[in-house]
Design an enzyme around this catalytic site. Sequence first.
Site, PDB file in Angstrom:
ATOM      1  N   HIS A  99     -33.084  -7.470   7.214  1.00  0.00           N
ATOM      2  CA  HIS A  99     -33.155  -7.018   5.822  1.00  0.00           C
ATOM      3  C   HIS A  99     -32.569  -5.626   5.733  1.00  0.00           C
ATOM      4  CE1 HIS A  99     -36.925  -6.160   7.923  1.00  0.00           C
ATOM      5  NE2 HIS A  99     -36.966  -5.020   7.232  1.00  0.00           N
ATOM      6  N   HIS A 101     -32.747  -2.203   3.623  1.00  0.00           N
ATOM      7  CA  HIS A 101     -33.525  -1.430   2.640  1.00  0.00           C
ATOM      8  C   HIS A 101     -32.559  -0.687   1.724  1.00  0.00           C
ATOM      9  CE1 HIS A 101     -37.547  -1.453   4.730  1.00  0.00           C
ATOM     10  NE2 HIS A 101     -36.793  -1.699   5.786  1.00  0.00           N
TER      11      HIS A 101
HETATM   12  P1  5GP Z   1     -39.066  -3.041   8.375  1.00  0.00           P
HETATM   13  O1  5GP Z   1     -40.189  -2.133   8.804  1.00  0.00           O
HETATM   14  O2  5GP Z   1     -39.114  -4.347   9.138  1.00  0.00           O
HETATM   15  O3  5GP Z   1     -37.713  -2.420   8.366  1.00  0.00           O
HETATM   16  O4  5GP Z   1     -39.345  -3.347   6.850  1.00  0.00           O
HETATM   17  C1  5GP Z   1     -40.197  -4.326   6.390  1.00  0.00           C
HETATM   18  C2  5GP Z   1     -40.456  -4.025   4.940  1.00  0.00           C
HETATM   19  O5  5GP Z   1     -40.926  -5.208   4.321  1.00  0.00           O
HETATM   20  C3  5GP Z   1     -41.538  -2.961   4.706  1.00  0.00           C
HETATM   21  O6  5GP Z   1     -40.985  -1.916   3.917  1.00  0.00           O
HETATM   22  C4  5GP Z   1     -42.653  -3.709   4.003  1.00  0.00           C
HETATM   23  O7  5GP Z   1     -43.278  -2.923   3.004  1.00  0.00           O
HETATM   24  C5  5GP Z   1     -41.939  -4.898   3.401  1.00  0.00           C
HETATM   25  N1  5GP Z   1     -42.741  -6.111   3.315  1.00  0.00           N
HETATM   26  C6  5GP Z   1     -43.478  -6.679   4.302  1.00  0.00           C
HETATM   27  N2  5GP Z   1     -44.041  -7.838   3.866  1.00  0.00           N
HETATM   28  C7  5GP Z   1     -43.639  -7.993   2.579  1.00  0.00           C
HETATM   29  C8  5GP Z   1     -43.885  -8.992   1.594  1.00  0.00           C
HETATM   30  O8  5GP Z   1     -44.602  -9.971   1.819  1.00  0.00           O
HETATM   31  N3  5GP Z   1     -43.277  -8.841   0.389  1.00  0.00           N
HETATM   32  C9  5GP Z   1     -42.481  -7.767   0.109  1.00  0.00           C
HETATM   33  N4  5GP Z   1     -41.941  -7.712  -1.111  1.00  0.00           N
HETATM   34  N5  5GP Z   1     -42.229  -6.791   1.017  1.00  0.00           N
HETATM   35  C10 5GP Z   1     -42.798  -6.903   2.223  1.00  0.00           C
END
Ligand code: 5GP
Length: 136
Positions: A99, A101
């Site tokens: 993903h 951001h």
């Molecule tokens: P990472 O830390 O893997 O780069 O980012 C994961 C992101 O996904 C985090 O910013 C977290 O808040 C978001 N996130 C995790 N689970 C969910 C979810 O079920 N729905 C949404 N909309 N965001 C999520």
Amino acid sequence: MKNCIFCRIAAGEIPSATLYEDDKVRVILDLNPAARGHALVLPKRHYKDVTTMPKTLLGHVMKIGGQIGSAQKKAFGYDGFNLIQNNGRAAGQSVFHFHLHVIPRRKGDGVLGLWAPGSTTPEEMQETKEKIAAQL
Ligand code: 5GP
Ligand code: ZN
């Protein structure tokens, strides 16, 4: 991937605040936003991180990320945005479905502390360059 939350969100099986969708990606609002409008660009197919993503899809994801950032600026008067993508737990990845951001920014908002500039030497730079380049 049945047990992947982002596969299920991207497929529309789990409802999300979707800003944009096409045949390749879904863009949703982050549940724990760093700033209002913080969005995630999710490919509809499962890739654990950037290393396995096809080139054309990566291009598409970046293009959409830029469009979302511009829309965040227009919608809320932000000054800029960061496109951030974490690979591996040590780098802050917590969901192992690629993903991107899109984090909207205002001058001096202190939302992200990216890195503290370090130091190196010409000798170390030479050795570092050779070590990494040898693995490409
Ligand atoms: P990472 O830390 O893997 O780069 O980012 C994961 C992101 O996904 C985090 O910013 C977290 O808040 C978001 N996130 C995790 N689970 C969910 C979810 O079920 N729905 C949404 N909309 N965001 C999520
Ligand atoms: Zn997935």
